[in-house]
Enzyme design. Structure first.
Site, mmCIF file in Angstrom:
data_model
loop_
_atom_site.group_PDB
_atom_site.id
_atom_site.type_symbol
_atom_site.label_atom_id
_atom_site.label_comp_id
_atom_site.label_asym_id
_atom_site.label_seq_id
_atom_site.Cartn_x
_atom_site.Cartn_y
_atom_site.Cartn_z
ATOM 1 C CG HIS A 51 -1.692 1.272 1.505
ATOM 2 N ND1 HIS A 51 -2.840 1.736 1.172
ATOM 3 C CD2 HIS A 51 -1.400 2.315 1.879
ATOM 4 C CE1 HIS A 51 -3.394 2.475 1.163
ATOM 5 N NE2 HIS A 51 -2.478 3.269 1.676
ATOM 6 C CD GLU A 52 1.730 3.395 3.623
ATOM 7 O OE1 GLU A 52 2.344 4.620 3.434
ATOM 8 O OE2 GLU A 52 0.767 3.424 4.790
ATOM 9 C CG HIS B 253 0.138 6.527 -0.931
ATOM 10 N ND1 HIS B 253 -0.529 7.027 -1.258
ATOM 11 C CD2 HIS B 253 -0.371 5.621 0.887
ATOM 12 C CE1 HIS B 253 -1.876 6.118 -0.234
ATOM 13 N NE2 HIS B 253 -1.758 5.982 0.415
ATOM 14 C CD GLU C 277 -5.186 6.140 2.359
ATOM 15 O OE1 GLU C 277 -4.713 4.959 2.569
ATOM 16 O OE2 GLU C 277 -4.571 7.291 2.146
#
Length: 293
Positions: free
Chosen positions: A131-132, A135, A207
């Protein structure tokens, strides 16, 4: 379109900083100071976004000797994403959370708390790292850091405005007059709210995209869904301490998102994120079945 929307929202944040400068200081001097502050904040966030965010949570470098498994996981997922392996940091907090920062993939960092490493399984932690990294790949980290830095400046100026409103005085000359006490009060109470709403608009859609990116990187949407469920419960019990302006960087809100608080959360409801991930899992399984038949 998404990039244009983000640029427009960042421009609104900068304009809000200029406006509050006018109300706090008064006259053309206030406008000029507001413009200078906005320029400094934007440039500073561009070049030092990683250091600013890491310092906000007291993150410390985590060497390969200290966490070989975590470093191997980060390197493996970075190769899948096609980006350089970011620097790895740990936040000395029992609260379970994580975030990424940096102006681009070449100047990026991923930070995890001690709490999240202890709470999640290996598959779940891998999903959080994915997930990071998404980003970073999407360059959300720069956008969020700039928004957080300007938002923090607005909050500080609003605090100043509360005190300034008590001793504000008027003058006939508009260019030399002191700050308007009514304007100061409006700036003190409305500016932080407006800044929060703008940050929410920037953060929420990103998100969902980062969740989907993690599911594709790991081929395991359910692992992230399980991680988010644990993190949501953990954040309610042990929130991570830090500057609230940097809340959008975290993988989940560091406070309970129930009731009225959910209206001002910088993240979508965790249950909505989980449902999207489980729907994505069904789509991936369906696509696999179709390819085998």
């Amino acid at each position: 379109m998404n990039q244009f929307k983000t640029l427009a929202l960042l421009s609104l944040l900068s304009g809000l900083l200029v406006a509050i400068g006018y109300f706090v200081i008064g006259g053309s001097n206030g406008i000029i100071i507001g413009i200078v502050l906005a320029a400094v904040m934007n440039l500073g966030s561009w070049f030092f976004s990683d250091k600013i965010a890491l310092a906000a949570y007291g993150a410390q470098p985590l060497s390969p000797e200290q966490a070989p498994g975590l470093h191997a996981m980060l390197e493996r997922l970075s190769q899948r994403a096609g980006i350089p392996t970011p620097a790895l940091y740990v936040v000395p907090s029992p609260g379970a959370n994580a975030f990424a920062t940096g102006r681009d993939p070449q100047h990026a960092a991923v930070a995890v708390t001690e709490g999240i490493v202890n709470l999640l399984s290996e598959d779940e932690l891998e999903a959080v790292i994915g997930h990071e990294l998404t980003h970073i790949l999407n360059r959300d980290t720069l956008t969020q850091a700039v928004a957080a830095t300007i938002g923090g400046a607005i909050s500080q100026l609003a605090y100043m405005a509360q005190w300034a409103s008590m001793g504000a005085a008027y003058s006939r000359n508009d260019d030399r007059r002191g700050p308007n006490p009514i304007g100061l009060l409006l700036a003190a109470f409305l500016a932080p709210l407006a800044a929060t709403l703008i940050q929410m608009a920037i953060s929420r859609s990103r998100e969902f995209e980062a969740d989907a990116g993690a599911a594709k990187l790991t081929s395991n949407p359910r692992a992230l869904a399980s991680a988010l469920q644990k993190l949501e419960m953990g954040a309610q019990q042990v929130p991570i301490q830090g500057n609230p302006a940097f809340e959008p960087l975290l993988i989940v809100n560091s406070f309970s998102g129930e009731g009225l608080a959910n209206l001002f959360a910088t993240h979508p409801p965790t249950q909505a994120r989980i449902e999207r991930l489980l729907q994505l899992e069904r789509q991936m399984l369906s696509a696999d079945s179709a390819s085998l038949s």
